[in-house]
Design a protein around this motif. Structure first.
Motif, mmCIF file in Angstrom:
data_model
loop_
_atom_site.group_PDB
_atom_site.id
_atom_site.type_symbol
_atom_site.label_atom_id
_atom_site.label_comp_id
_atom_site.label_asym_id
_atom_site.label_seq_id
_atom_site.Cartn_x
_atom_site.Cartn_y
_atom_site.Cartn_z
ATOM 1 N N ALA A 137 -0.024 2.239 -3.998
ATOM 2 C CA ALA A 137 -1.467 2.257 -3.773
ATOM 3 C C ALA A 137 -1.872 2.624 -2.355
ATOM 4 C CB ALA A 137 -2.055 0.888 -4.136
ATOM 5 N N VAL A 138 -0.902 2.735 -1.434
ATOM 6 C CA VAL A 138 -1.248 3.035 -0.044
ATOM 7 C C VAL A 138 -1.201 4.535 0.215
ATOM 8 C CG1 VAL A 138 -0.471 0.809 0.835
ATOM 9 C CG2 VAL A 138 1.152 2.713 0.719
ATOM 10 N N ALA A 139 -1.644 4.920 1.408
ATOM 11 C CA ALA A 139 -1.683 6.329 1.793
ATOM 12 C C ALA A 139 -0.297 6.838 2.169
ATOM 13 C CB ALA A 139 -2.649 6.501 2.967
ATOM 14 N N GLY A 140 -0.236 8.113 2.519
ATOM 15 C CA GLY A 140 1.019 8.718 2.940
ATOM 16 C C GLY A 140 1.431 8.242 4.326
ATOM 17 N N GLY A 141 2.735 8.298 4.602
ATOM 18 C CA GLY A 141 3.255 7.855 5.893
ATOM 19 C C GLY A 141 3.410 9.012 6.871
ATOM 20 N N THR A 142 3.399 8.697 8.174
ATOM 21 C CA THR A 142 3.481 9.740 9.199
ATOM 22 C C THR A 142 4.843 10.425 9.243
ATOM 23 O OG1 THR A 142 4.011 8.010 10.799
ATOM 24 C CG2 THR A 142 1.735 8.718 10.697
ATOM 25 N N ALA A 143 5.882 9.760 8.756
ATOM 26 C CA ALA A 143 7.209 10.397 8.741
ATOM 27 C C ALA A 143 7.205 11.664 7.893
ATOM 28 C CB ALA A 143 8.259 9.422 8.224
ATOM 29 N N SER A 144 6.254 11.765 6.959
ATOM 30 C CA SER A 144 6.161 12.950 6.108
ATOM 31 C C SER A 144 5.889 14.202 6.936
ATOM 32 C CB SER A 144 5.053 12.773 5.060
ATOM 33 O OG SER A 144 3.791 12.617 5.688
ATOM 34 N N ASN A 145 5.180 14.053 8.062
ATOM 35 C CA ASN A 145 4.882 15.212 8.914
ATOM 36 C C ASN A 145 6.156 15.810 9.498
ATOM 37 O OD1 ASN A 145 2.128 13.286 10.287
ATOM 38 N ND2 ASN A 145 2.215 14.400 8.380
ATOM 39 N N VAL A 146 7.068 14.944 9.921
ATOM 40 C CA VAL A 146 8.335 15.408 10.489
ATOM 41 C C VAL A 146 9.227 16.013 9.411
ATOM 42 C CG1 VAL A 146 10.365 14.719 11.802
ATOM 43 C CG2 VAL A 146 8.173 13.636 12.260
ATOM 44 N N GLN A 294 5.408 7.233 1.378
ATOM 45 C CA GLN A 294 4.269 6.344 1.492
ATOM 46 C C GLN A 294 4.238 5.582 2.813
ATOM 47 O OE1 GLN A 294 2.663 7.703 -1.033
ATOM 48 N NE2 GLN A 294 2.031 5.780 -1.973
ATOM 49 N N ASN A 295 3.069 5.043 3.136
ATOM 50 C CA ASN A 295 2.938 4.153 4.289
ATOM 51 C C ASN A 295 3.426 2.765 3.860
ATOM 52 O OD1 ASN A 295 2.239 2.681 6.550
ATOM 53 N ND2 ASN A 295 0.161 3.488 6.693
ATOM 54 N N SER A 296 4.725 2.675 3.658
ATOM 55 C CA SER A 296 5.315 1.467 3.076
ATOM 56 C C SER A 296 5.255 0.269 4.017
ATOM 57 C CB SER A 296 6.767 1.745 2.661
ATOM 58 O OG SER A 296 7.452 2.442 3.676
ATOM 59 N N GLY A 297 5.161 0.526 5.323
ATOM 60 C CA GLY A 297 4.983 -0.581 6.257
ATOM 61 C C GLY A 297 3.675 -1.308 6.002
ATOM 62 N N LEU A 298 2.621 -0.537 5.737
ATOM 63 C CA LEU A 298 1.327 -1.132 5.388
ATOM 64 C C LEU A 298 1.425 -1.896 4.073
ATOM 65 C CD1 LEU A 298 -1.729 -1.508 5.753
ATOM 66 C CD2 LEU A 298 -2.051 0.716 4.637
ATOM 67 N N ALA A 299 2.107 -1.316 3.095
ATOM 68 C CA ALA A 299 2.271 -1.981 1.799
ATOM 69 C C ALA A 299 2.994 -3.314 1.949
ATOM 70 C CB ALA A 299 3.045 -1.070 0.835
ATOM 71 N N ALA A 300 4.026 -3.328 2.770
ATOM 72 C CA ALA A 300 4.783 -4.566 2.988
ATOM 73 C C ALA A 300 3.918 -5.628 3.672
ATOM 74 C CB ALA A 300 6.027 -4.272 3.839
ATOM 75 N N ALA A 301 3.161 -5.200 4.677
ATOM 76 C CA ALA A 301 2.323 -6.154 5.407
ATOM 77 C C ALA A 301 1.227 -6.730 4.515
ATOM 78 C CB ALA A 301 1.698 -5.471 6.627
ATOM 79 N N LEU A 302 0.582 -5.884 3.721
ATOM 80 C CA LEU A 302 -0.472 -6.357 2.822
ATOM 81 C C LEU A 302 0.100 -7.274 1.740
ATOM 82 C CD1 LEU A 302 -2.605 -3.102 2.365
ATOM 83 C CD2 LEU A 302 -3.180 -5.107 3.736
ATOM 84 N N SER A 303 1.265 -6.912 1.224
ATOM 85 C CA SER A 303 1.914 -7.747 0.200
ATOM 86 C C SER A 303 2.247 -9.126 0.741
ATOM 87 C CB SER A 303 3.190 -7.063 -0.303
ATOM 88 O OG SER A 303 2.900 -5.824 -0.903
ATOM 89 N N LYS A 304 2.775 -9.160 1.965
ATOM 90 C CA LYS A 304 3.106 -10.433 2.604
ATOM 91 C C LYS A 304 1.850 -11.256 2.878
ATOM 92 C CE LYS A 304 5.342 -13.325 5.528
ATOM 93 N NZ LYS A 304 4.196 -14.096 6.025
ATOM 94 N N GLN A 305 0.784 -10.599 3.318
ATOM 95 C CA GLN A 305 -0.424 -11.296 3.711
ATOM 96 C C GLN A 305 -1.214 -11.844 2.523
ATOM 97 O OE1 GLN A 305 -3.026 -8.955 6.185
ATOM 98 N NE2 GLN A 305 -4.569 -10.549 6.375
ATOM 99 N N PHE A 306 -1.270 -11.070 1.428
ATOM 100 C CA PHE A 306 -2.165 -11.437 0.323
ATOM 101 C C PHE A 306 -1.450 -11.951 -0.930
ATOM 102 C CE2 PHE A 306 -4.751 -8.466 2.826
ATOM 103 C CZ PHE A 306 -5.871 -9.247 3.017
ATOM 104 N N PHE A 307 -0.133 -11.758 -1.023
ATOM 105 C CA PHE A 307 0.565 -12.198 -2.223
ATOM 106 C C PHE A 307 1.710 -13.157 -1.883
ATOM 107 C CE2 PHE A 307 -1.295 -8.002 -3.248
ATOM 108 C CZ PHE A 307 -2.229 -8.441 -4.179
#
Length: 354
Positions: A137-146, A294-307
């Motif tokens: 559900a999150v956006a793309g990650g910056t590593a994709s640019n590289v 994906q911006n999986s770091g954001l996904a991990a942080a949101l999952s930890k914070q809200f679930f």
């Protein structure tokens, strides 16, 4: 205590050596920047992510006490991302509206659907199922640019898609989470939206303003920001892996398999659907990478914070895996291009036969 001190000393030495590498660059061209970013993120970052995951698994006490740092670290990561962007990256979307719209549509329609299907197919435990859907559900990650640069894709388009999907994700991530997870667990969509504003929108906008105002220091900022973001992601992975050390023993293989399938199927479907939409190979390649990473770091942080802590595990594993798969995919693309060029050169150099 001794282990913690050693870890801190290692981190300081690690950053110091990285900084020396930054200062050794001699050119301020975009190619040199992406060469540096590729050397760091593609070669060093996946290795560091794997090593810190192993360390956190066997010695969880090293990182588990820093769980309160996950959200602040993510804010730093997003600040670093924002400082590598500029307002032209958003304006550039007007030059490739079809490709940008297609990429963002696939990002937010395809990836959460794939995550839901894979999670159900593998019968993931509820916590890991939630985490996998959050990754989708999150956006793309910056590593994709590289990775796009290394694979020979359209880097400008990749940066534009990352910028636009990050902006769209502020609203779409909570909305998609609610759509896919409301029958599984209560989703605090409004709280999640406010949290994303604080840990994504505010740091990214601040980074954009810093980029615009820094003037002559911009090149140094462009060199340092990817390193800061990469170090932040590595630390987030270490913390989340340490918090899930016990969970990993029970469902590690299924969760890892789900993450691998999610990433690879996203890239494959992204490329196929882009080609079916009559995008040229280079554009389709860029869309595939952007959709699958994906911006999986954001996904991990949101999952930890809200679930729950266990829900953050897929995001941490995805952070490790998608950089490894992206690097391998880029190497394969380069190898295929080299073979094609060699074949074309041979055909052109051979005399015509009557």
């Amino acid at each position: 205590m001794q282990r913690t001190v050693l870890t801190v000393l290692f981190s300081i030495s690690f950053v110091k050596n990285s900084y020396r590498g930054i200062l050794s660059l001699k050119s301020n061209t975009n190619n040199e920047l992406y060469k540096y970013m590729s050397n760091w993120i593609v070669k060093i970052f996946p290795l560091c992510a794997v090593l810190i995951s192993i360390l956190a698994y066997f010695y969880p006490g090293l990182f588990s006490g820093f769980d309160f740092m996950i959200v602040p670290l993510l804010g730093i990561i997003m600040l670093g991302m924002g400082s590598t962007l500029n307002f032209d990256d958003f304006a550039r979307a007007l030059k490739h509206p079809g490709a940008v719209v297609l990429g963002i549509a696939l990002q937010f329609l395809l990836m959460p659907l794939l995550a839901w299907c894979i999670g159900k197919l593998l019968q993931l435990p509820q916590e890991q199922f939630i985490g996998l859907v959050m990754v989708g559900a999150v956006a793309g990650g910056t590593a994709s640019n590289v990775i796009t640069y290394l694979a020979g894709g359209d880097v400008a388009l990749s940066i534009t898609m990352t910028a636009c999907s990050t902006a769209a994700g502020i609203v779409l991530t909570p909305l998609l989470s609610m759509i896919y997870l409301q029958q599984t667990i209560e989703v605090p969509a409004w709280s999640m939206f406010k949290s994303i504003l604080l840990i994504v929108a505010l740091p990214v906008i601040s980074g954009l303003l810093i980029n615009k105002l820094c003037g002559r220091s911009k090149f140094l900022l462009d060199r340092i920001s990817p390193v800061i973001s990469a170090v932040g992601i590595v630390l987030v992975i270490g913390i989340i892996m340490s918090l899930n050390a016990a969970t990993l023993q029970q469902s590690a293989m299924r969760t890892l398999l789900a993450v691998i399938l999610h990433n690879l199927s996203g890239m494959a479907a992204g490329y196929t659907l882009a080609r079916l939409s009559r995008c040229e190979h280079r554009i389709a390649l860029t869309i595939a990478i952007e959709v699958g990473m994906q911006n999986s770091g954001l996904a991990a942080a949101l999952s930890k914070q809200f679930f729950s802590t266990a829900a953050a595990l897929p995001g941490a594993l995805f952070s490790v895996w998608h950089n490894i798969s992206g690097a391998l995919f880029a190497a394969w693309c380069c190898h295929s291009t080299a073979i094609k060029l060699k074949t074309d050169s041979t055909n052109h150099s051979s005399p015509d036969k009557e």
